[in-house]
Design a protein around this motif. Structure first.
Motif, short mmCIF file in Angstrom:
data_model
loop_
_atom_site.label_atom_id
_atom_site.label_comp_id
_atom_site.label_asym_id
_atom_site.label_seq_id
_atom_site.Cartn_x
_atom_site.Cartn_y
_atom_site.Cartn_z
N GLY A 1 42.74 51.43 85.67
CA GLY A 1 42.11 52.05 84.52
C GLY A 1 41.52 53.41 84.87
O GLY A 1 41.29 53.72 86.03
N VAL A 2 41.33 54.22 83.83
CA VAL A 2 40.68 55.53 83.96
C VAL A 2 39.20 55.36 83.67
O VAL A 2 38.83 54.71 82.68
N HIS A 3 38.36 55.93 84.51
CA HIS A 3 36.91 55.80 84.31
C HIS A 3 36.24 57.17 84.30
O HIS A 3 36.77 58.14 84.86
N GLY A 4 35.11 57.24 83.63
CA GLY A 4 34.38 58.49 83.53
C GLY A 4 34.92 59.45 82.49
O GLY A 4 34.53 60.61 82.45
N PHE A 5 35.84 58.97 81.65
CA PHE A 5 36.41 59.80 80.59
C PHE A 5 35.81 59.33 79.27
O PHE A 5 36.15 58.28 78.75
N LEU A 6 34.90 60.12 78.72
CA LEU A 6 34.16 59.72 77.52
C LEU A 6 35.11 59.31 76.40
O LEU A 6 36.06 60.03 76.08
N THR A 7 34.85 58.16 75.81
CA THR A 7 35.59 57.51 74.72
C THR A 7 36.91 56.89 75.19
O THR A 7 37.59 56.23 74.39
N ARG A 8 37.28 57.07 76.44
CA ARG A 8 38.53 56.50 76.94
C ARG A 8 38.28 55.59 78.13
O ARG A 8 39.18 55.35 78.93
N GLU A 9 37.09 55.09 78.27
CA GLU A 9 36.69 54.28 79.42
C GLU A 9 37.60 53.06 79.59
O GLU A 9 37.76 52.25 78.67
N GLY A 10 38.21 52.96 80.77
CA GLY A 10 39.02 51.80 81.10
C GLY A 10 40.46 51.85 80.64
O GLY A 10 41.24 50.94 80.95
N ILE A 11 40.85 52.89 79.91
CA ILE A 11 42.23 52.96 79.43
C ILE A 11 43.17 53.07 80.63
O ILE A 11 42.85 53.67 81.64
N SER A 12 44.34 52.48 80.51
CA SER A 12 45.29 52.57 81.62
C SER A 12 45.79 54.00 81.73
O SER A 12 45.94 54.70 80.72
N PRO A 13 46.07 54.48 82.94
CA PRO A 13 46.55 55.86 83.11
C PRO A 13 47.80 56.15 82.30
O PRO A 13 47.92 57.23 81.70
N LEU A 14 48.73 55.21 82.25
CA LEU A 14 49.97 55.46 81.53
C LEU A 14 49.75 55.51 80.03
O LEU A 14 50.41 56.28 79.32
N ALA A 15 48.81 54.71 79.53
CA ALA A 15 48.49 54.75 78.10
C ALA A 15 47.84 56.08 77.74
O ALA A 15 48.11 56.65 76.67
N LEU A 16 46.98 56.58 78.61
CA LEU A 16 46.34 57.87 78.37
C LEU A 16 47.38 58.98 78.30
O LEU A 16 47.35 59.84 77.41
N LEU A 17 48.33 58.96 79.24
CA LEU A 17 49.37 59.99 79.23
C LEU A 17 50.27 59.87 78.00
O LEU A 17 50.68 60.88 77.42
N GLY A 18 50.54 58.64 77.59
CA GLY A 18 51.35 58.45 76.40
C GLY A 18 50.69 59.04 75.17
O GLY A 18 51.34 59.70 74.35
N ALA A 19 49.38 58.82 75.04
CA ALA A 19 48.65 59.39 73.91
C ALA A 19 48.63 60.91 73.99
O ALA A 19 48.76 61.60 72.98
N GLY A 20 48.47 61.44 75.21
CA GLY A 20 48.46 62.89 75.37
C GLY A 20 49.79 63.52 75.03
O GLY A 20 49.84 64.59 74.41
N ARG A 21 50.88 62.88 75.41
CA ARG A 21 52.20 63.41 75.08
C ARG A 21 52.40 63.43 73.56
O ARG A 21 52.95 64.40 73.01
N ALA A 22 51.98 62.37 72.90
CA ALA A 22 52.14 62.31 71.44
C ALA A 22 51.34 63.41 70.76
O ALA A 22 51.82 64.04 69.80
N GLU A 23 50.14 63.68 71.26
CA GLU A 23 49.34 64.75 70.67
C GLU A 23 49.99 66.11 70.87
O GLU A 23 50.05 66.93 69.95
N ALA A 24 50.47 66.37 72.09
CA ALA A 24 51.10 67.66 72.36
C ALA A 24 52.34 67.86 71.48
O ALA A 24 52.55 68.94 70.91
N GLU A 25 53.16 66.82 71.35
CA GLU A 25 54.36 66.94 70.54
C GLU A 25 54.03 67.08 69.06
O GLU A 25 54.77 67.75 68.32
N SER A 26 52.93 66.49 68.62
CA SER A 26 52.55 66.59 67.21
C SER A 26 52.23 68.03 66.81
O SER A 26 52.33 68.39 65.63
N TYR A 27 51.87 68.86 67.77
CA TYR A 27 51.58 70.26 67.49
C TYR A 27 52.75 71.18 67.82
O TYR A 27 52.64 72.40 67.73
N GLY A 28 53.88 70.58 68.21
CA GLY A 28 55.08 71.38 68.40
C GLY A 28 55.49 71.65 69.83
O GLY A 28 56.50 72.33 70.06
N ALA A 29 54.76 71.14 70.82
CA ALA A 29 55.15 71.34 72.21
C ALA A 29 56.42 70.56 72.50
O ALA A 29 56.66 69.49 71.94
#
Length: 365
Positions: A52-80
């Motif tokens: 899990g990822v720790h010390g990341f406000l509002t994302r405490e304990g999220i798995s690293p791969l889940a965090l990256l998946g959410a980040g990729r979706a956000e970047a693509e939603s804006y056209g990256a």
């Protein structure tokens, strides 16, 4: 993530090399600034073994791969554009930087952000790598809470191991420092270890022991064993910065002795104009939230850099050989007070069409 065979544009405003928290945060910031952004992700996240990822406000304990998946979706939603690919060469080109991929394709980026992270060098001990990210940890702020109160060993790998033992003492009263024929405490450090009731074991560690995938302890040369529930190891951290060597920039030794990192300037700028760094490639001790913040900062700096360049282009066009202002300036130089064949008073407001830029801006406004 976009497939490897996706058709790529010939050029982008920014090519981000590295699809971790730093690279993705930069991609979101730049895409929201309406920039064309390509993210090249080799798919080898450093923290993949962690639970899990720790010390990341509002994302405490999220798995690293889940965090990256959410980040990729956000970047693509804006056209990256995100592509799973290795960048193998980076060179300065006529229009920015040529980025060559492992499959032979290449793209051009007006700016480049290197967010490739680092690699953790582990001691060559039987069983150690098998437990990496589980029973074997490295950062007290990432893992200390989860192993609080347990029997924790600290494997001596260098001078920072004593500091590491003193830190982990915050989370447990049961700390053992294994000197491992590597660490030689000073008199002052011996006093600090004794004052904090940290046990010290002399001799080389020969194996990290486990039963059914669970860490059980370590064995020293000579056969002595120590029961442990967690083992902290200071890794040798090496920035993945070889891509910049063709541009004359190489990783530098970190003052702590922990490894090598790219030297960042203000807001992630490097010694090569147009090339930026963010995250663990330039900050060895950055946790995930810090790496993400550095990506956001670098993204803003890159956009400002591009705006400055585009403004210079606009000014050059505005002052070009056929612009209104240049024509007025030529008329002024040649005809003086008799522009357009009309007599003009020597004083007073300039006539319409004059070369006063402030007047032009006022009229446009």
């Amino acid at each position: 993530m976009s497939p490897l065979d996706q058709t790529l544009q010939e050029r982008y405003d920014v090519v981000v090399i590295g699809g971790g928290p730093a690279g993705l945060s930069a991609a979101v910031t730049l895409s929201r600034a309406l920039r064309s952004v390509l993210v090249l992700d080799a798919g080898r996240p450093r923290n993949a073994p962690a639970q899990g990822v720790h010390g990341f406000l509002t994302r405490e304990g999220i798995s690293p791969l889940a965090l990256l998946g959410a980040g990729r979706a956000e970047a693509e939603s804006y056209g990256a554009t995100l592509v799973h690919a290795d960048a193998v060469r980076l060179e300065r080109g006529a229009d920015g930087f040529d980025v060559v991929l492992a499959d032979g394709r290449s793209v051009i980026g007006r700016r480049v952000l290197l967010a490739t992270g680092l690699t953790d060098g582990l001691p060559d001990l039987p069983g150690l790598r098998d437990q990496w990210g589980a029973g074997v940890v490295h950062c007290p702020y990432c893992h200390g809470y989860e192993i609080r109160g347990r029997r924790i060993g600290v494997l001596g790998t260098g001078p920072m191991s004593i500091h590491q033992a003193l830190l982990f003492r915050q989370w447990s009263e049961h700390i053992t420092l294994f000197l491992n024929d590597t660490v030689s405490p000073t008199d002052e450090e011996w006093d600090s270890l004794a004052a904090r009731s940290i046990r010290v074991a002399d001799g080389a560690v020969t194996s990290v022991d486990q039963v059914d995938g669970t860490l059980t302890g370590v064995t020293l040369r000579g056969g002595a064993t120590f029961a442990l529930q967690a083992l902290a190891v200071g890794t040798r951290m090496e920035a993945r910065g070889s891509l910049l060597e063709t541009l004359g920039v190489a990783p530098e030794a970190h003052p702590s002795g922990m490894g090598h990192a790219m030297a960042p300037g203000p807001m992630g700028a490097t010694a090569v104009p147009g090339v930026y760094v963010a995250g663990n490639v330039s900050n060895l001790s950055a946790q995930v939230v810090v790496a993400a913040a550095e990506g956001t900062t670098a993204g803003a700096a890159i956009n400002a850099d591009l705006v400055q360049e585009e403004t210079a282009w606009a000014v050059e066009g505005y002052r070009g050989p056929f612009s209104a202002s240049s024509e007025a300036e030529v008329s002024e130089r040649i005809l003086g007070l008799r522009r357009h064949g009309l007599d003009q008073p020597a004083t007073g407001a300039p006539a319409s069409g004059g070369s006063d830029h402030r007047e032009e801006v006022h009229r446009v406004g």
